[in-house]
Design a protein around this motif. Sequence first.
Motif, PDB file in Angstrom:
ATOM      1  N   VAL A  14       0.379   4.197  -2.628  1.00  0.00           N
ATOM      2  CA  VAL A  14       0.099   5.590  -2.282  1.00  0.00           C
ATOM      3  C   VAL A  14       1.090   6.520  -2.957  1.00  0.00           C
ATOM      4  O   VAL A  14       0.724   7.594  -3.475  1.00  0.00           O
ATOM      5  N   ARG A  47      -0.028   9.457  -5.595  1.00  0.00           N
ATOM      6  CA  ARG A  47       0.265  10.876  -5.375  1.00  0.00           C
ATOM      7  C   ARG A  47       1.068  11.453  -6.535  1.00  0.00           C
ATOM      8  O   ARG A  47       0.856  12.615  -6.939  1.00  0.00           O
ATOM      9  N   LEU A 104      -6.798   6.688  -3.802  1.00  0.00           N
ATOM     10  CA  LEU A 104      -5.861   7.277  -2.849  1.00  0.00           C
ATOM     11  C   LEU A 104      -6.585   7.690  -1.559  1.00  0.00           C
ATOM     12  O   LEU A 104      -6.066   7.481  -0.445  1.00  0.00           O
ATOM     13  N   LEU A 115      -7.223   4.665   0.637  1.00  0.00           N
ATOM     14  CA  LEU A 115      -6.011   4.230   1.329  1.00  0.00           C
ATOM     15  C   LEU A 115      -5.642   5.206   2.442  1.00  0.00           C
ATOM     16  O   LEU A 115      -5.168   4.798   3.514  1.00  0.00           O
ATOM     17  N   GLN A 116      -5.854   6.480   2.219  1.00  0.00           N
ATOM     18  CA  GLN A 116      -5.539   7.477   3.233  1.00  0.00           C
ATOM     19  C   GLN A 116      -6.501   7.383   4.425  1.00  0.00           C
ATOM     20  O   GLN A 116      -6.109   7.665   5.562  1.00  0.00           O
ATOM     21  N   ASN A 160       0.810  -1.221   0.000  1.00  0.00           N
ATOM     22  CA  ASN A 160       0.000   0.000   0.000  1.00  0.00           C
ATOM     23  C   ASN A 160       0.843   1.270   0.000  1.00  0.00           C
ATOM     24  O   ASN A 160       0.438   2.284  -0.592  1.00  0.00           O
ATOM     25  N   GLU A 161       1.966   1.227   0.675  1.00  0.00           N
ATOM     26  CA  GLU A 161       2.811   2.427   0.721  1.00  0.00           C
ATOM     27  C   GLU A 161       3.310   2.779  -0.681  1.00  0.00           C
ATOM     28  O   GLU A 161       3.295   3.961  -1.075  1.00  0.00           O
TER      29      GLU A 161
END
Length: 377
Positions: A248, A252, A268, A271-272, A244-245
Motif C-alpha cells: 500500500v 500510494r 490500491l 487493498l483499501q 500488504n502494508e
Amino acid sequence: MSLINKMLQDLDARGGAGDGALRQQQLHAVGGQVRDKRPLVIAGSLALAVVVAGAGWFGWQYWQSHRAAPPAVAQAAATPPSPAAPPAAASQPAAVKVAVMPPEPAATPEAAAPVPRKAAAHADVHAAAPAPAAAPASAASAGEPPVVASVSTPRAATAPAERKPARPAAARGSDDAAGNSGTITHDISPKQMAENTYRRGLVALQEGRVNAALADFDRALEIDPRNEAARQTNISLLLEQKRNEDAVRQLRLALGIDPRQPGLAMVLARLQLEKGGPALETLMTTLPYAGSSAEYQAFLAGVLQREQRHTEAADHYREALRLMPQNGVWWMGLGISLQADMHLPEAREAYRRARGANGLSPELQAFIDRKIESLSR
C-alpha cells in the motif's frame, strides 16, 4: 756631426792661444757612432708604461669577467622557467647549470651584469667537461674560478605542469572510491543507475534471494521514483510475500508521483477495501485517466454499488458494457443496481442478458434465475 765640429772651431778661434786654452791637438772630433741615448730611454719608458697599463686593464677585465660569471650562471639555474613557454619546446632537452663556488659577499651590481662573450665561452668549456660534485677547499681559498657542472635534464621536467579543469566534487568522490576499490567507474545518469540496480534485483530474485531483491528494488525506486518496471515488480513481490502494508505504501507513492496509472489505482483500491480504506477516493482520483478501460469502469461501479450509490454504479456498468458487451457478471451487476433503483423492467432485461452470456459459474446462474423469477411475478 759637422755642425758640432764647426762650433768647436769657432770657440777655438775666439779663445786665442793662451795656456788655459784648449789646444788644437787636444781636441778630437766626435765620431759617428757616439749618439745621445736620452730620447730613446724616455721613449722606451713611455712604451713600457703603456704596455703595463694595457696589461693591467685587460687583466682587470678578465678577472672581473671570471668573478661575475658564476653568479650569473647560478642565477640562470635558479630562475624558474617562464609559464608562457610554448608546449612544443617541452620535449627538447636542456642543460641546467649548477655553480659550486665558495661563500663570498653578496653580489654587487657589477656581478649581476651580463656575462661577456669570453666568459660565457669559458663557462661552456667547463660545462662540457666532467667536474667533481664540489670544489676543493684549497681551490676556493686560492681564489680560483668556481667549477661549473652541467647536468642534462629534459625540459619537460622544469616546465610548468599543464593545468587541468577542476572537476566536480561528486566526480572526484567517485574517482577516490574507484582508486580505493581498484575498479574503474564512469559517470552515469540516475536513470541508468536505477535501471542497473533494478536488473541486479531481478538477478537476485531469480537466484531465490527475495530480501536482497526487495532491497535492490527499493534502492532503484529511491534513485528514480519513475521507474515503473521496478515499482510494479516490487509491488507484485510484496503482495506475494503478504506484505500488504508495504505494498500500500509503494502504491500510494507511485500514484502520488503520477496518478495516470489506472492499474495501480485498482490494486490500491482493492487493498483499501479489505482494510476499510478510501478505495472510492482512490478510484475517483484516477478516473479521468481511465478513459477506455472497461475493467476500471466496472470496478468503480462495483465500489459505488457497495456504497449504495446505485444510480452512479449503473452508469459506470453501462459504460463498461458498451466496451465489452459479453461480460455476464457486469450485466448481473447492472441488474442489481437497476432493481435497487426500482427500474424493474430494465433490471429484468439485464438479468436475461447476463444469463445468455458465457463464463458464469453455476452459483451465479442460480442467482440470476431467482432474480428473473421474482421480477416476473
